[in-house]
Design an enzyme around this catalytic site. Sequence first.
Site, PDB file in Angstrom:
ATOM      1  N   HIS A 104      32.116  46.107  35.562  1.00 25.86           N
ATOM      2  CA  HIS A 104      31.836  47.321  34.801  1.00 25.86           C
ATOM      3  C   HIS A 104      32.659  47.254  33.520  1.00 25.86           C
ATOM      4  CE1 HIS A 104      30.902  49.033  39.005  1.00 25.86           C
ATOM      5  NE2 HIS A 104      29.802  48.606  38.419  1.00 25.86           N
ATOM      6  N   GLU A 132      35.647  49.383  32.230  1.00 21.82           N
ATOM      7  CA  GLU A 132      36.891  49.406  33.014  1.00 21.82           C
ATOM      8  C   GLU A 132      37.847  48.338  32.484  1.00 21.82           C
ATOM      9  OE1 GLU A 132      34.104  50.958  36.659  1.00 21.82           O
ATOM     10  OE2 GLU A 132      35.171  49.070  36.925  1.00 21.82           O
ATOM     11  N   HIS A 173      38.559  46.708  39.391  1.00 17.82           N
ATOM     12  CA  HIS A 173      37.800  47.810  38.763  1.00 17.82           C
ATOM     13  C   HIS A 173      38.722  48.942  38.303  1.00 17.82           C
ATOM     14  CE1 HIS A 173      33.549  46.863  40.023  1.00 17.82           C
ATOM     15  NE2 HIS A 173      34.232  45.976  40.719  1.00 17.82           N
ATOM     16  N   GLU A 188      40.844  49.289  42.765  1.00 16.37           N
ATOM     17  CA  GLU A 188      40.564  50.314  41.757  1.00 16.37           C
ATOM     18  C   GLU A 188      41.852  50.815  41.117  1.00 16.37           C
ATOM     19  OE1 GLU A 188      37.560  51.479  40.836  1.00 16.37           O
ATOM     20  OE2 GLU A 188      36.239  50.731  42.428  1.00 16.37           O
TER      21      GLU A 188
HETATM   22 ZN   LIG Z   1      33.829  49.578  38.591  1.00 22.36          ZN
END
Ligand SMILES: [Zn+2]
Length: 376
Positions: free
Chosen positions: A166, A169, A259, A335
């Site tokens: 992504h 990010e 992420h 994350e």
């Molecule tokens: Zn992500």
Amino acid sequence: MFITAQFDSGNIEVIEANSVDNIQLAIRKDNQSDFYQWFHFKLYGEPGVEHVMTITNAGTSAYPDGWKDYGAVASYDRENWFRVPTEYNGKELVIRFAPDQESVYFAYFAPYSYERHQDLVQWAQQSIECQHVLLGQTLDGRDMNLLVIGEPDDHKKAIWITARQHPGESMAEWFVEGLLSRLLDDEDGTARRLLEDNVFYVVPNMNPDGSVRGHLRTNAVGVNLNREWAEPSLERSPEVYLVLQAMAASGVDLYLDIHGDENLPYNFLAGSEGIPSYTEQMDKLGEQFKQTLLNITPEFQSKFGYEVDKPGEANLTVASNAVAERFNCLAFTLEMPFKDNADLPDADFGWSANRSQQLGADVLSAIYSIAKNLRD
Ligand SMILES: [Zn+2]
């Protein structure tokens, strides 16, 4: 006064910018997609005067809760990014700021530029331990870069790390930079020991097209790469196709996919408990990995995170699940917050590039704690 986003990872549309106290902006959607949240623009304005910038379409972005308790980042020198006062009323995001200098950049999070990405790859290649592998090209014709660190050998375990599927990010690539700076430091004992028995395969940027285009979540043609791992194709998702091909060649003994999370103000791990072939051994090793991180850094916690998948209910199009299932290995999505670590808040900077780098370096110690047991 002038506002522009005509640069690497720029994203903003100017609706109206005639007076400093009423600047109306909107975030562009990712190409061929409805996702949007990443913004990055430059204001050329009046020093000492408060500018009121309203992002008018914040409320219908991909993660509207991401704007709650959030502060945008700003920078004069494009190196140091500090937080600025930001209000969200459920519809619009308002940034109020009186710049000290003529021009100032604003972004959703500290950007990690494509130039810096290229510098990182060339820097890493200087190390005797590192081999730069060109996997192929993206749909916009950019390179898919893989760094192989350590001499491949049958007895060595393959540790894969991918970041920034992504593209918005950006903290994920800061994390990788921190991890690599330690892994390629020949005076770091942990790194040296790890490289005796393991080879690291690192993809610092899984989505260079989305990064340069200023996307939040998708590649050049609007595809969310982290839903492509069941059946990637060269037409839609060459980024995943090429990496999965390289994984098949090397095997995978541990996989971390890095992420950022828009909503939760914490660092956390999401495991692959829901895959059909999840094992007790994976669970045990995963717990050890988490416990080591808890012991070595207050930036990590395990209280808040995503709901754990029930057995058999994992989404096998997601990278960490797909890789865990196919290679029968421990795999996590890691994350980091766009906001801050609520356990250790920093009003001036929030979660930052530096903290992401430090977490990347610390994760190497957690890998060290389980590396010996990655194959049973
Ligand atoms: Zn992500």
